[in-house]
Write a protein that holds these residues in place. Structure first.
Motif, PDB file in Angstrom:
ATOM      1  N   ARG A   1       8.212  29.716  14.918  1.00  0.00           N
ATOM      2  CA  ARG A   1       9.463  29.636  14.991  1.00  0.00           C
ATOM      3  C   ARG A   1      10.051  29.893  16.377  1.00  0.00           C
ATOM      4  O   ARG A   1      11.304  30.607  16.514  1.00  0.00           O
ATOM      5  N   SER A   2       9.532  29.908  17.415  1.00  0.00           N
ATOM      6  CA  SER A   2       9.488  30.207  18.672  1.00  0.00           C
ATOM      7  C   SER A   2       9.180  28.856  19.616  1.00  0.00           C
ATOM      8  O   SER A   2       7.895  28.773  19.434  1.00  0.00           O
ATOM      9  N   ALA A   3       9.884  28.647  20.379  1.00  0.00           N
ATOM     10  CA  ALA A   3       9.508  27.328  21.381  1.00  0.00           C
ATOM     11  C   ALA A   3       8.859  27.857  22.604  1.00  0.00           C
ATOM     12  O   ALA A   3       7.976  27.184  22.977  1.00  0.00           O
ATOM     13  N   GLY A   4       9.140  29.178  22.834  1.00  0.00           N
ATOM     14  CA  GLY A   4       8.120  29.593  24.133  1.00  0.00           C
ATOM     15  C   GLY A   4       7.000  30.512  23.780  1.00  0.00           C
ATOM     16  O   GLY A   4       6.851  30.704  22.684  1.00  0.00           O
ATOM     17  N   ARG A   5       6.368  30.799  24.586  1.00  0.00           N
ATOM     18  CA  ARG A   5       5.172  31.523  24.644  1.00  0.00           C
ATOM     19  C   ARG A   5       5.419  33.012  24.628  1.00  0.00           C
ATOM     20  O   ARG A   5       6.387  33.340  25.196  1.00  0.00           O
TER      21      ARG A   5
END
Length: 96
Positions: A43-47
């Motif tokens: 549920r997170s777009a980034g790393r």
């Protein structure tokens, strides 16, 4: 670990650096000592930040995705991460 090309899909159990992945480590440590190419957070777009603590429980099973070995994690208490796949899932979840 045997030689040859990796599977196109599936979990990796034996891979370079799997042995030292025990306890709590930073994302950077996981990436630097193992064959894992990247860590993702559900549920997170980034790393995640490289300094983020990752609790491994000694059960690190990354998955092949697009030719990369990717480790899925989830947010946990105190800004840490835990692995998405746990060593002993509850019986209701063990088959999916």
């Amino acid at each position: 670990m045997t030689g040859g090309a990796p599977d196109a899909v599936g979990r990796a159990v034996l891979y370079r650096g799997a042995g030292p992945l025990r306890g709590t480590m930073t994302v950077e440590e996981v990436l630097s000592v193992s064959a894992i190419d990247r860590v993702t957070v559900l549920r997170s777009a980034g790393r995640p930040r490289l300094g983020t603590q990752l609790v491994t429980c000694g059960h690190v099973r990354p998955q092949w995705q697009g030719g990369e070995l990717v480790l899925a994690a989830m947010p946990a208490v105190g800004g840490t991460l835990v692995l998405f796949e746990v060593p002993e899932p509850t019986p209701c979840c063990a088959d999916h």
